[in-house]
Design a protein around this motif. Structure first.
Motif, PDB file in Angstrom:
ATOM      1  N   PHE A  31      -2.404 -14.681  11.685  1.00  0.00           N
ATOM      2  CA  PHE A  31      -2.001 -15.216  10.574  1.00  0.00           C
ATOM      3  C   PHE A  31      -3.150 -15.478   9.594  1.00  0.00           C
ATOM      4  O   PHE A  31      -2.982 -15.405   8.140  1.00  0.00           O
ATOM      5  CB  PHE A  31      -1.219 -16.523  10.659  1.00  0.00           C
ATOM      6  N   VAL A  32      -4.136 -15.814   9.982  1.00  0.00           N
ATOM      7  CA  VAL A  32      -5.594 -15.625   9.087  1.00  0.00           C
ATOM      8  C   VAL A  32      -5.707 -14.095   8.348  1.00  0.00           C
ATOM      9  O   VAL A  32      -6.098 -14.218   7.256  1.00  0.00           O
ATOM     10  CB  VAL A  32      -6.894 -16.319   9.792  1.00  0.00           C
ATOM     11  N   LYS A  33      -5.601 -13.426   9.133  1.00  0.00           N
ATOM     12  CA  LYS A  33      -5.749 -12.002   8.780  1.00  0.00           C
ATOM     13  C   LYS A  33      -4.706 -11.517   7.687  1.00  0.00           C
ATOM     14  O   LYS A  33      -4.887 -10.945   6.547  1.00  0.00           O
ATOM     15  CB  LYS A  33      -5.369 -11.021   9.872  1.00  0.00           C
ATOM     16  N   ILE A  34      -3.633 -12.006   8.018  1.00  0.00           N
ATOM     17  CA  ILE A  34      -2.403 -11.922   6.924  1.00  0.00           C
ATOM     18  C   ILE A  34      -2.935 -12.527   5.438  1.00  0.00           C
ATOM     19  O   ILE A  34      -2.931 -11.987   4.563  1.00  0.00           O
ATOM     20  CB  ILE A  34      -1.207 -12.354   7.576  1.00  0.00           C
ATOM     21  N   TRP A  35      -3.299 -13.797   5.841  1.00  0.00           N
ATOM     22  CA  TRP A  35      -3.621 -14.499   4.478  1.00  0.00           C
ATOM     23  C   TRP A  35      -4.960 -13.848   3.662  1.00  0.00           C
ATOM     24  O   TRP A  35      -4.798 -13.687   2.650  1.00  0.00           O
ATOM     25  CB  TRP A  35      -3.889 -16.016   4.922  1.00  0.00           C
ATOM     26  N   ARG A  36      -5.952 -13.500   4.563  1.00  0.00           N
ATOM     27  CA  ARG A  36      -7.154 -12.750   3.862  1.00  0.00           C
ATOM     28  C   ARG A  36      -6.659 -11.333   3.304  1.00  0.00           C
ATOM     29  O   ARG A  36      -7.354 -10.935   2.451  1.00  0.00           O
ATOM     30  CB  ARG A  36      -8.284 -12.777   4.890  1.00  0.00           C
ATOM     31  N   ASN A  37      -5.872 -10.512   3.997  1.00  0.00           N
ATOM     32  CA  ASN A  37      -5.768  -9.147   3.728  1.00  0.00           C
ATOM     33  C   ASN A  37      -4.630  -8.942   3.090  1.00  0.00           C
ATOM     34  O   ASN A  37      -4.017  -7.439   3.073  1.00  0.00           O
ATOM     35  CB  ASN A  37      -6.131  -8.254   4.948  1.00  0.00           C
ATOM     36  N   ILE A  38      -3.738  -9.790   2.611  1.00  0.00           N
ATOM     37  CA  ILE A  38      -2.532  -9.330   2.027  1.00  0.00           C
ATOM     38  C   ILE A  38      -2.683  -8.164   0.811  1.00  0.00           C
ATOM     39  O   ILE A  38      -1.781  -7.466   0.545  1.00  0.00           O
ATOM     40  CB  ILE A  38      -1.700 -10.535   1.603  1.00  0.00           C
ATOM     41  N   ASP A  39      -3.942  -8.346   0.182  1.00  0.00           N
ATOM     42  CA  ASP A  39      -4.017  -7.385  -0.724  1.00  0.00           C
ATOM     43  C   ASP A  39      -4.077  -5.888  -0.221  1.00  0.00           C
ATOM     44  O   ASP A  39      -3.784  -4.738  -1.158  1.00  0.00           O
ATOM     45  CB  ASP A  39      -5.377  -7.510  -1.481  1.00  0.00           C
ATOM     46  N   ARG A  40      -4.349  -5.709   1.091  1.00  0.00           N
ATOM     47  CA  ARG A  40      -4.457  -4.501   1.653  1.00  0.00           C
ATOM     48  C   ARG A  40      -3.092  -3.885   1.993  1.00  0.00           C
ATOM     49  O   ARG A  40      -2.887  -2.951   2.101  1.00  0.00           O
ATOM     50  CB  ARG A  40      -5.396  -4.278   2.935  1.00  0.00           C
ATOM     51  N   TYR A  41      -2.234  -4.647   1.916  1.00  0.00           N
ATOM     52  CA  TYR A  41      -0.761  -4.341   2.450  1.00  0.00           C
ATOM     53  C   TYR A  41      -0.061  -3.439   1.235  1.00  0.00           C
ATOM     54  O   TYR A  41      -0.089  -3.824   0.085  1.00  0.00           O
ATOM     55  CB  TYR A  41       0.250  -5.519   2.651  1.00  0.00           C
ATOM     56  N   ASP A  42       0.251  -2.302   1.622  1.00  0.00           N
ATOM     57  CA  ASP A  42       0.954  -1.561   0.599  1.00  0.00           C
ATOM     58  C   ASP A  42       2.590  -1.271   0.878  1.00  0.00           C
ATOM     59  O   ASP A  42       2.662  -0.443   1.970  1.00  0.00           O
ATOM     60  CB  ASP A  42       0.073  -0.171   0.567  1.00  0.00           C
ATOM     61  N   ASP A  43       3.120  -1.951   0.016  1.00  0.00           N
ATOM     62  CA  ASP A  43       4.688  -1.725   0.246  1.00  0.00           C
ATOM     63  C   ASP A  43       5.335  -0.335   0.203  1.00  0.00           C
ATOM     64  O   ASP A  43       6.412  -0.210   0.763  1.00  0.00           O
ATOM     65  CB  ASP A  43       5.411  -2.664  -0.584  1.00  0.00           C
ATOM     66  N   SER A  44       4.639   0.725  -0.373  1.00  0.00           N
ATOM     67  CA  SER A  44       4.966   2.165  -0.249  1.00  0.00           C
ATOM     68  C   SER A  44       5.115   2.599   1.032  1.00  0.00           C
ATOM     69  O   SER A  44       5.709   3.552   1.258  1.00  0.00           O
ATOM     70  CB  SER A  44       4.468   2.693  -1.265  1.00  0.00           C
ATOM     71  N   LYS A  45       4.260   2.055   2.073  1.00  0.00           N
ATOM     72  CA  LYS A  45       3.885   2.462   3.442  1.00  0.00           C
ATOM     73  C   LYS A  45       4.794   2.029   4.513  1.00  0.00           C
ATOM     74  O   LYS A  45       4.560   2.259   5.502  1.00  0.00           O
ATOM     75  CB  LYS A  45       2.597   2.422   3.602  1.00  0.00           C
ATOM     76  N   GLY A  46       5.478   1.052   3.874  1.00  0.00           N
ATOM     77  CA  GLY A  46       6.510   0.374   4.946  1.00  0.00           C
ATOM     78  C   GLY A  46       6.828  -1.105   4.680  1.00  0.00           C
ATOM     79  O   GLY A  46       5.979  -1.916   3.653  1.00  0.00           O
ATOM     80  N   ARG A  47       7.422  -1.663   5.526  1.00  0.00           N
ATOM     81  CA  ARG A  47       8.103  -3.091   5.007  1.00  0.00           C
ATOM     82  C   ARG A  47       6.739  -4.173   5.630  1.00  0.00           C
ATOM     83  O   ARG A  47       6.144  -3.861   6.673  1.00  0.00           O
ATOM     84  CB  ARG A  47       9.438  -3.328   6.147  1.00  0.00           C
ATOM     85  N   LEU A  48       6.890  -5.520   5.042  1.00  0.00           N
ATOM     86  CA  LEU A  48       5.973  -6.299   5.519  1.00  0.00           C
ATOM     87  C   LEU A  48       5.825  -6.643   6.959  1.00  0.00           C
ATOM     88  O   LEU A  48       4.811  -6.642   7.579  1.00  0.00           O
ATOM     89  CB  LEU A  48       6.237  -7.551   4.481  1.00  0.00           C
ATOM     90  N   PHE A  49       7.058  -6.766   7.388  1.00  0.00           N
ATOM     91  CA  PHE A  49       7.257  -7.232   8.934  1.00  0.00           C
ATOM     92  C   PHE A  49       6.686  -6.137   9.771  1.00  0.00           C
ATOM     93  O   PHE A  49       6.025  -6.508  10.715  1.00  0.00           O
ATOM     94  CB  PHE A  49       8.895  -7.177   9.285  1.00  0.00           C
ATOM     95  N   THR A  50       6.734  -4.659   9.333  1.00  0.00           N
ATOM     96  CA  THR A  50       6.133  -3.784  10.166  1.00  0.00           C
ATOM     97  C   THR A  50       4.727  -3.792   9.944  1.00  0.00           C
ATOM     98  O   THR A  50       4.099  -3.857  10.957  1.00  0.00           O
ATOM     99  CB  THR A  50       6.403  -2.427   9.382  1.00  0.00           C
ATOM    100  N   TRP A  51       4.031  -4.092   8.869  1.00  0.00           N
ATOM    101  CA  TRP A  51       2.884  -4.394   8.698  1.00  0.00           C
ATOM    102  C   TRP A  51       2.289  -5.419   9.608  1.00  0.00           C
ATOM    103  O   TRP A  51       1.145  -5.352  10.265  1.00  0.00           O
ATOM    104  CB  TRP A  51       2.403  -4.603   7.259  1.00  0.00           C
ATOM    105  N   MET A  52       2.902  -6.452   9.585  1.00  0.00           N
ATOM    106  CA  MET A  52       2.559  -7.844  10.316  1.00  0.00           C
ATOM    107  C   MET A  52       2.520  -7.571  11.587  1.00  0.00           C
ATOM    108  O   MET A  52       1.776  -8.105  12.582  1.00  0.00           O
ATOM    109  CB  MET A  52       3.642  -8.846  10.013  1.00  0.00           C
ATOM    110  N   LEU A  53       3.711  -6.834  12.388  1.00  0.00           N
ATOM    111  CA  LEU A  53       3.845  -6.442  13.833  1.00  0.00           C
ATOM    112  C   LEU A  53       2.827  -5.658  14.204  1.00  0.00           C
ATOM    113  O   LEU A  53       2.114  -5.887  15.379  1.00  0.00           O
ATOM    114  CB  LEU A  53       5.103  -5.754  13.853  1.00  0.00           C
ATOM    115  N   ASN A  54       2.251  -4.728  13.331  1.00  0.00           N
ATOM    116  CA  ASN A  54       1.189  -3.794  13.837  1.00  0.00           C
ATOM    117  C   ASN A  54      -0.161  -4.604  13.768  1.00  0.00           C
ATOM    118  O   ASN A  54      -1.065  -4.357  14.689  1.00  0.00           O
ATOM    119  CB  ASN A  54       0.832  -2.684  12.544  1.00  0.00           C
ATOM    120  N   ILE A  55      -0.481  -5.336  13.020  1.00  0.00           N
ATOM    121  CA  ILE A  55      -1.503  -6.380  13.097  1.00  0.00           C
ATOM    122  C   ILE A  55      -1.638  -7.283  14.185  1.00  0.00           C
ATOM    123  O   ILE A  55      -2.531  -7.394  14.946  1.00  0.00           O
ATOM    124  CB  ILE A  55      -1.720  -7.456  11.842  1.00  0.00           C
TER     125      ILE A  55
END
Lengths: 278, 183
Positions: free
Chosen positions: B57-81
């Motif tokens: 959750f700290v990583k999600i908070w710090r790195n949300i700017d690196r999330y790219d919604d054209s590459k997949g859903r938020l949930f997918t991104w969080m699951l991968n992390i």
């Protein structure tokens, strides 16, 4: 590779289950850019994988929520008050080279050697501990299997000695029931206690009945069949006696194959064995 | 602790980028069980899984700017992390290969008994799905996803030719997808 090859190659499934190698991942990601149907297939499959993963959802311990939220809060406050910068400066101070002389140098070297030694020992013992843990667990499994088997044999022994005890009674009459013309290989025996009127049956050889059928024992009294009860399905062990209904007089005993649960009158063409009581 | 209203995924992302702590709290309530479930399945230890969840959750908070919604859903991104953090933690705790294999061995052992589900995971849906998958189908999915095993490792553990690992995985997932439609 064209779109349909991508979809049938198993690459999509390997990608969402994280089985794909980095090269395969790159290949598929290129395919997703080129073919919208590949991208859609991946998205679909991803969705299912996530649904599967979500089935394992577990509520985390309650204290974690507050802990995580306050970590983030502290971080935000720090960011706003520029504490980050101070921290960096503080770190730089400590990284300035410091000259160390004489005995401290040797002490430091010695403690590093000691530390390395203890890390090595810790590692070795940890491995050994793991090895013993595996062996212990294997033994435990074996032991459980053995105990289960012993229980099984004990139950069988008890059943058999009970059967033997019944047969040993001097008042017990043994009536052999050979197979009828239709089923010449069949064989069963009735044990009839003349004083207590109890009747037991022993299956020597009867074919296993179909799932919806069951064997039924009959006594013939004054030329008429009397129901003596159903043979338990699956009790084909020739060493075990099954107790049936009691009867004080009978001319004959016979076994027929009936529908499950039994019939009111015997089906005569399904008579497997019969024997005279006299 | 469900919040009274729902955010869409893009509202969530926007809120996180704006460092909105209320949105973060909502994100935690909505997704922490799924993410914790992943960490728990990888690490098999509640303490380690809690540490990983915090890190995630700290990583999600710090790195949300690196999330790219054209590459997949938020949930997918969080699951991968979550999966990557948990597997990293698993490896740092057991850096030796045979330890990893042993963990897998334990897992395979679990599967041979009754369906062993973590005591606090007891949805009807899960047991329904697991019942209908064969032992090998369950193991192959879990080894790849939860233990980070390569095709070579899976071929060794399941004693099947390397060339058939992907085919088996495909069949397992197809079966899984059919079952999920029924849940």
């Amino acid at each position: 590779m064209d779109a349909s090859r991508f979809i049938s190659s198993g690459l999509v499934e390997a990608y969402v289950s994280k089985l794909a190698t980095p090269a395969e991942t790159q290949e598929l990601e290129r395919g997703m850019v080129v073919y919208p149907e590949v991208a859609a297939a991946v998205d679909d499959c991803q969705h299912d994988m996530e649904q599967y993963v979500s089935l394992y959802a577990v509520k985390p311990p309650a204290y974690l929520r507050q802990q995580i939220l306050s970590t983030v809060e502290t971080e935000e406050e720090a960011r706003h008050s520029n504490a980050y910068i101070e921290e960096t400066i503080a770190e730089e101070i400590y990284t300035r080279p410091v000259r160390v002389h004489g005995i401290w140098r040797w002490t430091a070297a010695a403690s590093i050697i000691l530390l390395a030694g203890s890390v090595f020992l810790g590692y070795t013992f940890y491995n050994r501990y793991n090895d013993y843990k595996i062996r212990y667990e294997n033994l435990l499994t074996q032991n459980n299997t053995l105990t289960a088997n012993t229980d099984l044999y004990r139950t069988r022994m008890e059943e058999m000695s009970k059967s033997l005890h019944i047969m040993k009674d001097p008042a017990m009459k043994m009536i052999k029931m050979p197979g009828t013309q239709l089923f010449p290989d069949a064989m069963a025996t009735v044990y009839w206690n003349a004083s207590s009127k109890e009747v037991f049956v022993l299956v020597n050889n009867l074919p296993a009945p179909a799932a919806d059928k069951q064997y039924q024992l009959w006594a013939i009294v004054d030329g008429k069949p009397v129901d003596m009860g159903m043979l338990e399905p699956g009790n084909a062990t020739p060493e075990l006696l099954q107790k049936m209904k009691s009867i004080s007089a009978a001319e004959m005993f016979a076994i027929t194959l009936e529908k499950k649960g039994g019939s009111a009158t015997p089906t005569s063409d399904q008579m497997y064995v019969a024997g005279k009581a006299g | 602790m469900e919040s009274a209203f729902n955010y869409t995924e893009s509202e969530l992302v926007q809120g996180l980028r704006a460092k909105d702590q209320k949105v973060f709290g909502y994100l935690y309530d909505r997704y922490s069980p799924a993410l914790y479930g992943v960490a728990l399945k990888v690490l098999n230890d509640e303490g380690n899984a809690s540490d990983v969840l915090q890190e995630v959750f700290v990583k999600i908070w710090r790195n949300i700017d690196r999330y790219d919604d054209s590459k997949g859903r938020l949930f997918t991104w969080m699951l991968n992390i979550t999966r990557n953090t948990a597997i990293d933690s698993l490896r740092s705790k057991a850096h030796k290969m045979d330890q990893k294999i042993q963990d897998i061995g334990d897992d395979v052992h679990l599967y041979t008994g009754n369906l062993t589900v973590h005591p606090s995971v007891d949805h009807l849906g899960l047991s329904k799905v697991l019942e209908k998958l064969t032992k090998e189908q369950r193991i192959i999915i879990d080894l790849a996803y939860y233990k980070g095993c390569t095709q070579e490792e899976i071929s060794k553990v399941l004693e099947i030719p390397l060339g058939t690992v992907k085919t088996r995985m495909r069949n397992a997932i197809i079966q899984l997808r059919n079952l999920l439609k029924l849940v």
